[in-house]
Design a protein around this motif. Structure first.
Motif, PDB file in Angstrom:
ATOM      1  N   PHE A  33      -6.006  17.813  29.882  1.00  0.00           N
ATOM      2  CA  PHE A  33      -6.067  19.184  30.504  1.00  0.00           C
ATOM      3  C   PHE A  33      -6.151  20.288  32.104  1.00  0.00           C
ATOM      4  O   PHE A  33      -6.286  20.693  32.087  1.00  0.00           O
ATOM      5  CB  PHE A  33      -7.503  20.671  30.355  1.00  0.00           C
TER       6      PHE A  33
ATOM      7  N   GLU B 256      -5.648  28.517  30.147  1.00  0.00           N
ATOM      8  CA  GLU B 256      -4.912  29.542  30.595  1.00  0.00           C
ATOM      9  C   GLU B 256      -5.067  30.920  31.050  1.00  0.00           C
ATOM     10  O   GLU B 256      -4.369  31.409  32.058  1.00  0.00           O
ATOM     11  CB  GLU B 256      -4.959  30.137  28.852  1.00  0.00           C
TER      12      GLU B 256
ATOM     13  N   TRP C 135     -12.876  22.848  21.755  1.00  0.00           N
ATOM     14  CA  TRP C 135     -11.010  22.890  21.435  1.00  0.00           C
ATOM     15  C   TRP C 135     -10.409  24.411  22.237  1.00  0.00           C
ATOM     16  O   TRP C 135      -9.444  23.997  23.247  1.00  0.00           O
ATOM     17  CB  TRP C 135     -10.867  22.082  20.635  1.00  0.00           C
ATOM     18  N   SER C 136     -10.963  25.212  21.665  1.00  0.00           N
ATOM     19  CA  SER C 136     -10.490  26.896  22.014  1.00  0.00           C
ATOM     20  C   SER C 136     -11.118  27.087  24.048  1.00  0.00           C
ATOM     21  O   SER C 136     -10.213  26.904  23.893  1.00  0.00           O
ATOM     22  CB  SER C 136     -11.144  28.170  21.253  1.00  0.00           C
TER      23      SER C 136
ATOM     24  N   LEU D  34      -8.056  24.860  26.037  1.00  0.00           N
ATOM     25  CA  LEU D  34      -7.822  25.670  26.129  1.00  0.00           C
ATOM     26  C   LEU D  34      -7.452  27.624  26.844  1.00  0.00           C
ATOM     27  O   LEU D  34      -6.685  27.318  27.432  1.00  0.00           O
ATOM     28  CB  LEU D  34      -6.490  25.743  24.903  1.00  0.00           C
TER      29      LEU D  34
ATOM     30  N   MET E 189      -4.054  23.462  20.033  1.00  0.00           N
ATOM     31  CA  MET E 189      -5.578  23.663  20.487  1.00  0.00           C
ATOM     32  C   MET E 189      -6.162  22.281  20.088  1.00  0.00           C
ATOM     33  O   MET E 189      -6.595  21.044  20.500  1.00  0.00           O
ATOM     34  CB  MET E 189      -6.142  24.734  20.443  1.00  0.00           C
TER      35      MET E 189
ATOM     36  N   ALA F 147      -1.449  19.592  28.886  1.00  0.00           N
ATOM     37  CA  ALA F 147      -1.307  20.886  28.417  1.00  0.00           C
ATOM     38  C   ALA F 147      -0.250  22.024  29.407  1.00  0.00           C
ATOM     39  O   ALA F 147       0.696  22.899  28.627  1.00  0.00           O
ATOM     40  CB  ALA F 147      -2.655  21.815  28.336  1.00  0.00           C
TER      41      ALA F 147
END
Ligand code: HEM
Length: 442
Positions: free
Chosen positions: A182, A255, A247-248, A251, A288, A268
């Motif tokens: 990540f 983002e 995991w969301s 992610l 994800m 990622a």
């Protein structure tokens, strides 16, 4: 006359049904031998709730290195023999690289997890991503400097606060995994990136714990058990929600940082760039989860292995003394690893002595196959009992309960270098792991 005919046909049908029912759970005589079965359940009642890894070896001593079990109507084959692992998994990888589908696993992950899903197009794509990003070459190029930096912090943590060695080790492997995947560092164990992977795995493990669920994969009618009366289903859903949240969040954090122009060198970011250009090969949920799965695969396995080494060198002080002599002569950084072969042997022996995934992750064969005249029926669950394979005299380990790194002193290269050897006997025995590693031959 007609009534008698109906009655006798019904009786014949009933006898036939009872006969067929009693056959459920019994072994096809062409299959490898195994412990005696009982009707319907097969060997299910003989499976211990804890310590199955030892049971796998006990059964191997009784029935040989390749034996079979019956889980209700389902077949399981246990390969406690390195030659058999090589002949089947290694040489016929395509036939054996599937995984048994688990109902509870799919409730929890919506089918988006490599470890509990069959080898469909989605899983193939995920394996490709994992294989590529964790190949020895990629690790050498991308992970070595991160490992060097994080282990330096680990050593400082040990010096500053030795009592918390357990969390220091867990933090370091989570942090390395999260930096690689990540682009985010876990500076402390209590931070999101320091422990998110352990929180996810705790829930995953709880839902799949042996004995936690009824035998729903063996008797699929149990799926119809209404959720409001099935604590085991509720636990799976709740674990799934907790993992999704973790995991969301991971992610979304990536983002958010990308949205302010902070693009980093990590898996990622590379995948997002690639998929933005050519389209996503899977859903957002699957994506994800893939990132999370790689983290799950990499963090706890390595921290548990490191903790085993600490246990071992604490118990075997002579080993510790010899290792220190080698380490004191170098920096030590990853680039020095080739010059500290005894430390390499310590790692390999730790993984033999107390392997992290002691019973391996089951495989499944997609066609009928034969091994030395024995039938391995299509869709059997194939067990590779890592602990039993590496802790059994018959597999070439004398005094297996003794932790002795000298077993590996003549194998100074990385296990991966031996795993490629055509002659399975030439591999260091640790590569019984690598021998069966789908990441290698996916
Ligand atoms: C000490 C370290 C490790 C140990 C002991 C270990 C052990 C294992 C074992 C026994 C399996 C099952 C192999 C099989 O199919 O028979 C497995 C699968 C897997 N490992 Fe590791 N592993 C380690 C490190 C890692 C790392 C660093 C990653 C990083 C991504 C990783 C990712 C995976 C994945 C994604 C799978 C599942 C692949 C699939 O189902 O297709 N593992 N691991």
């Amino acid at each position: 006359m007609q009534t008698t005919l109906v009655l006798s046909s019904t009786a014949v049908l009933a006898v036939w049904c009872i006969y067929r029912l009693l056959q459920v759970g019994s072994r096809d005589p062409r299959m490898p031998k195994g412990p005696p079965t009982v009707p319907i359940l097969g060997n299910l009642l003989q499976l211990p709730l804890t310590g199955i890894h030892k049971k796998f070896r006990d059964w191997a001593e009784e029935y040989g290195g390749v034996y079979s079990l019956k889980f209700g109507p389902n077949n399981a084959i246990v390969l406690c023999d390195r030659k058999a692992v090589h002949e089947l998994l290694d040489k016929k990888g395509i036939l054996y690289s599937d995984r048994p589908h688990t109902y509870v696993g799919s409730l929890m992950t919506q089918g988006d997890h490599m470890v509990v899903s069959s080898l469909d197009t989605l899983t193939r794509e995920k394996r490709k991503v994992a294989t590529h990003n964790f190949s020895p070459k990629m690790l050498q190029e991308r992970a070595a400097h991160i490992q060097d930096a994080e282990t330096t912090v680990l050593l400082l943590d040990f010096l500053d606060n030795p009592k918390d060695f357990y969390t220091h080790v867990r933090r370091v492997t989570a942090s390395i995994a999260n930096i690689l995947i990540f682009g985010q560092r876990g500076a402390t164990y209590d931070s999101f990136w320091g422990r998110c992977v352990y929180d996810a795995l705790d829930r995953f493990g709880e839902a799949l714990e042996p004995g936690a669920n009824p035998p729903v994969d063996e008797f699929p009618f149990l799926r119809f058990w209404p959720t409001r009366w099935a604590g085991w289903k509720q636990r799976a859903f709740s674990a799934g929600r907790a993992m999704d949240k973790i995991w969301s969040t991971a992610l979304e954090t990536v983002e958010k940082r990308r949205s302010i122009g902070d693009v980093r060198e990590c898996i990622a970011d590379r995948l997002i760039d690639e998929y933005n250009e050519k389209g996503y090969p899977f859903s957002r949920h699957a994506f994800m989860m893939l990132l999370g799965e790689m983290c799950e695969g990499g963090a706890e396995t390595t921290s548990s292995s490191m903790l085993t080494m600490i246990l071992a060198i604490t118990k075997y002080s002579e080993v510790q003394r010899k290792a220190r002599l080698q380490i004191d002569a170098v920096s030590p950084l990853w680039s020095d690893f080739k010059d500290i072969p005894y430390v390499n042997a310590i790692v390999k022996e730790g993984m033999r002595w107390r392997p992290v995934i002691s019973s391996g992750l089951p495989h499944k064969n997609k066609e009928d196959d034969y091994y030395e005249g024995m039938l391995i029926p299509k869709d059997s669950t194939i067990f590779l009992p890592v602990w039993a394979l590496n802790n059994w005299d018959a597999q070439g380990f004398s005094d297996p309960e003794i932790y002795n790194p000298d077993r590996y002193i003549n194998h100074p290269k990385l296990a991966n270098d031996y795993a490629g050897s055509a002659d399975y006997k030439d591999r260091d025995k640790f590569s019984a792991y690598l021998l069966v590693y789908p990441l290698i031959d996916a």
